[in-house]
Structure formats: structure tokens, C-alpha cells
Write an enzyme that holds these catalytic residues in place. Structure first.
Site, short mmCIF file in Angstrom:
data_model
loop_
_atom_site.label_atom_id
_atom_site.label_comp_id
_atom_site.label_asym_id
_atom_site.label_seq_id
_atom_site.Cartn_x
_atom_site.Cartn_y
_atom_site.Cartn_z
N HIS A 47 0.98 -1.06 0.02
CA HIS A 47 0.10 0.05 0.02
C HIS A 47 0.88 1.06 -0.01
O HIS A 47 1.82 1.25 0.65
CB HIS A 47 -0.73 0.02 1.47
CG HIS A 47 -2.02 0.89 1.13
ND1 HIS A 47 -2.01 2.36 1.42
CD2 HIS A 47 -3.31 0.57 0.53
CE1 HIS A 47 -2.92 2.80 1.16
NE2 HIS A 47 -4.02 2.07 0.93
N ASP A 76 -7.90 -5.02 0.28
CA ASP A 76 -8.68 -6.01 -0.73
C ASP A 76 -8.20 -7.66 -0.45
O ASP A 76 -8.61 -8.46 -1.28
CB ASP A 76 -7.89 -5.75 -2.27
CG ASP A 76 -8.41 -4.50 -2.38
OD1 ASP A 76 -9.72 -4.26 -2.12
OD2 ASP A 76 -7.96 -3.44 -3.14
#
Ligand code: ACO
Length: 427
Positions: free
Chosen positions: A305, A362
Site C-alpha cells: 500500500h 483487498d
């Protein structure tokens, strides 16, 4: 006033510092070019604050996510998706009466003009649902031509209710149209998420216990996606909106930005990756090694991320939810085991540890969507539904900020300097 001092060659300039409410420091460079002729260069805006915002705080190093002061863990365990939507849009958790009134304002807009269905027949059946959803939202804006003024706060609020009410309908219609099924109308007065599931998979009748379990799980997933600061799609919403474009144009921009595999599209890619690892015999190490190999384009989807260099707090909540939902729905999904093993192996591996690559939001969400019956390529539309309150709140915040200007970044030109015109016969 605190300031930073920057020296460029012989010239020294003082730049004001801004401090956020939890102590983040920003150097305000807005006068830099006027004073020195220089601009800043920041690939991927990794070090640039595009705005000040009251909505969401993310501390990527500590794995903290806060909306208007409330931690995501507290919100996920105590609040509903629509309560969080209210919090983001209006700045406070709603009282019982405020929540009823908020839900009522959304319920007023459950009708979608049937002409919008032409969008679904205008695309081939294998068109990606995000392509279809973006097109449907753009078309929807065309139905409110006399009520689109982005500088009118009441109009923006009305259109926000419209979008919250209609996005689930559009997603369900897109799904049904592709499956060649009759559409199911929303049930007035029904719970927001249960209604969506009924329009997707039911017959518009009674919402049974299994559907209520499913609705609770989906509500929690939508809540976890509700806002995340200036991510790619939210920045797209602000960027489009900064030109004076209307809310539908800005949200359409957000939907397409979200569709990419490096952003919202990753949830689909994660499940496809888990399925192919499973079909390939479940050799997790093989895929960990592929992800580390710089000559192999394979990446461990759902890992890494831009901001989180620690656990994504949403991933923690989702992993627990995934296990609970599969239990309660009586689903035994072998892909959950593959995901858990992949996570374990990656977190022990120097490559992932050194680069601070952790599971993101996710990584586990697709397993829940799959258990609820959603086709894999619909997953990103669910992310869009969850992120909608964030997009709307960010748009509203931008429009009420008197310092808002059109987004117009600079560039450093690296092409040919000025040169003499070359006639055709000499080229
Ligand atoms: N698998 C393997 N290696 C990775 C991964 C991954 N998933 N993510 C990053 N890396 C490596 C990069 O190769 C790079 O290595 P290097 O320093 O040796 O060159 C290093 O980690 C840094 O990665 P960047 O791509 O520079 O990080 P960036 O901040 O630009 O990208 C991103 C972040 C896009 C999320 C990236 O981690 C990625 O592609 N992850 C997989 C896709 C994904 O899950 N996206 C969803 C993000 S969450 C969301 O949008 C809701």
C-alpha cells in the site's frame, strides 16, 4: 510563525509550515515558484498533500485509520454503513432521529428512470461491470440537467442522496441485465444493504435470515471502504470537480480511477490470483518467489500500500469478518486457506518485511464477496458502493472550501528545446 528555509543556489526562501490536528507537518510551497522560479517534483504525489481535510486521518506507519476522530475499529464494531456515511457527510454521528431522516432522504430517490437501462443494452455482455457502472452514472447525471449546479450546496446534497439511493440499483440492474434476468425493484422501507442483495439475487419478496447475515457482512465491508483520504479515485473526484464539473462527472471519474488493478480493481485480481494458485496445486512458495522475482511481472495482489507500511487496519477487521461469515453461512472456501498461508509466508519473508508489504483491504474482501454470491468481476463495483460516501463528502468539502482552485499541476519539460522549423522535404 514556524517556517522551513530552502536554499536554491544563492537564493534562500522561507516557506510557512502548516500543522495538522494530530501533528503532521506540511511545508506550504505555494509561493515557491513566484519567489524562486522553481517547482517541486514528486512522482506519484507520494509526498504531496493536495488539500487539508477534516474527514479522514491515516497513519500508515502505525496502521491507524480514523474518520472524523473515530477509529475504524470502533466504527466497524458499532456503526452501520449509513451511520458512517452520515458521519462523513455531516461531520457527526447521527442521533436516532437524524439517522431516520437521513435514511428517509435516501429512500425518496429509489426510482431510476427506465431509460438508463439502455446503457446496459448498449454494451456487449462481456463488458466489465465497472465500465458499465461508470457509463450508467454519467448517463444518470443527464437526467438532472436542471439540478446540477456544483456550487449550490442544496443541489449537491440532493444529488448525493440520489447517488447513494441509485448506485445499488444500477449495480444490481447491470448484473441482472448481463445474466438476462428480469430486474427486481427496490423494496421501499427495507434496509439499504439487504435491499441491494435482494435486487441482486432475490425476487423482491421476503428478506430471509441468510440474507440478513449476508447483509450484515456486506454492510461492514462497505463501511470499511467508506473513505481513505486522498487516494487515487478520491483525488480523481476532487480533480474533476475542481474544474466546476458537476457531481456526476466527478463521481464517474472516481469510478474509472477505482477500476484500475492497482486500486479498487485489485480485489478482483486477488481472488483470481488465489483461484489460480489453488488450481495450480496450492504451492504458495512458488508464488511468493514469483512475486520477489524482478524479471517476473507477477505481484502479490492485495499486498502493499502506498500509505500503510504496517498492517492495513481494515484488513485485520476483514479477515475476522471473513472467517465469521463463512462459518455463519456454512461456506467452506479453500481459497481462504490459500490466502491465510500466503499471508503467513509473506510476513515471514525478508523481501516483504524489508519493503513493509502487508495485506491491504483487498486481500480478504473478495473471499467474503464470493461467499455472498457475487461474481468476481462485480467486486470492484462493491468497492465503489462503499467508497461513494467518501467521494461525496470529499466533493462537498472541496466545494465549501473558499481556497479551492482548479487542480493544475506543473511539469518539468524534458523534450527537445526550441529548434528550427524543418520543412517536409528535409525530414
Ligand atoms: N508484490 C510484490 N512486490 C511488491 C508488491 C507486491 N504486491 N507491492 C510492492 N512491491 C515491491 C515493488 O516491486 C518495489 O520493490 P523495489 O523497491 O525492489 O523496486 C517496492 O515493493 C515498492 O513498491 P511500489 O510499487 O514502488 O509501491 P507503490 O507505493 O508505488 O505501490 C501498490 C503501492 C500499487 C499498492 C503496490 O504495493 C501494488 O502494486 N500492490 C498490489 C496491488 C494491490 O493490492 N493494490 C490495492 C491497493 S489498496 C487499494 O487501492 C484499496
Amino acid at each position: 510563525m514556524p517556517e522551513a528555509v530552502l536554499r536554491i543556489g544563492e537564493k534562500e526562501v522561507s516557506l510557512p509550515l502548516m500543522t495538522g490536528s494530530v501533528g503532521e507537518t506540511a511545508v506550504d510551497i505555494s509561493s515557491l515558484r513566484d519567489e524562486t522560479g522553481a517547482v517541486t517534483l514528486d512522482d506519484g504525489f507520494a509526498n504531496t498533500a493536495e488539500t487539508a481535510s477534516d474527514l479522514t486521518f491515516v497513519d500508515g506507519e502505525a496502521g491507524v485509520l480514523i474518520h472524523r476522530g473515530y477509529t475504524i475499529e470502533d466504527l466497524a464494531s458499532e456503526a452501520s454503513f449509513l451511520e458512517v456515511a452520515h458521519l462523513l457527510l455531516f461531520g457527526a454521528l447521527p442521533t436516532k432521529g437524524e439517522l431516520e431522516s437521513f435514511v428517509g432522504s435516501i429512500q425518496e430517490h429509489l426510482h431510476v428512470d427506465s431509460a438508463i437501462r439502455n446503457v446496459f443494452s448498449a454494451v456487449p455482455q462481456d463488458a466489465h461491470p465497472m465500465q458499465v457502472l461508470g457509463s450508467a452514472v454519467a448517463a444518470l447525471g443527464g437526467h438532472y440537467a436542471d439540478d446540477l449546479d456544483p456550487n449550490d450546496p442544496e443541489s449537491v446534497e440532493r444529488n448525493s442522496y440520489r447517488l447513494i439511493a441509485k448506485l445499488p440499483i444500477l449495480i444490481a440492474w447491470a448484473h441482472r441485465a448481463r445474466e438476462g434476468q428480469e430486474i427486481v425493484d427496490p423494496i421501499p422501507g427495507a434496509d439499504y444493504v439487504a435491499n441491494f442483495l435482494e435486487m441482486m439475487f432475490g425476487d423482491g419478496g421476503h428478506i430471509d435470515e441468510q440474507e440478513q447475515i449476508a447483509a450484515k457482512a456486506l454492510d461492514s465491508l462497505l463501511l470499511l471502504h467508506a473513505d481513505h483520504g486522498q487516494n487515487c479515485s478520491t483525488s480523481a473526484v476532487r480533480l474533476v470537480g475542481s474544474s466546476g464539473a458537476n457531481l456526476y462527472g466527478a463521481i464517474t471519474g472516481g469510478i474509472f480511477a477505482l477500476s484500475g488493478p492497482l486500486h479498487g480493481g485489485a480485489n478482483q485480481e486477488v481472488l483470481e490470483m488465489l483461484a489460480s494458485i489453488s488450481e495450480d496445486g496450492g504451492d504458495v512458495d512458488k508464488y511468493i518467489n514469483r512475486a520477489k522475482d524482478k524479471d517476473d511481472p507477477f505481484r502479490l495482489m492485495g499486498f502493499g500500500h502506498r500509505v500503510y507500511k504496517n498492517f492495513d487496519p481494515r484488513a485485520n477487521v476483514i479477515r475476522t469478518t471473513a472467517e465469521e461469515v463463512l462459518n455463519r453461512l456454512g461456506v467452506d472456501d479453500p481459497l481462504l486457506d490459500v490466502a491465510v498461508q500466503l499471508q503467513k509466508r509473506a510476513l515471514e519473508d525478508d523481501y516483504f518485511v524489508e519493503r513493509k508489504l502487508f495485506p491491504n483491504v483487498d486481500f480478504f474482501s473478495g473471499i467474503i464477496y464470493r461467499a455472498l454470491g457475487f461474481p468476481v468481476d462485480m467486486f470492484t463495483t462493491l468497492f465503489a458502493l462503499g467508497r461513494l460516501p467518501g467521494w461525496l463528502s470529499q466533493f462537498k468539502e472541496m466545494k465549501t472550501d473558499s481556497s479551492n482552485r482548479i487542480f493544475r499541476p506543473r511539469q518539468i519539460y524534458t523534450g527537445e528545446p526550441k529548434r528550427a522549423w524543418l520543412p517536409m522535404e528535409e525530414r
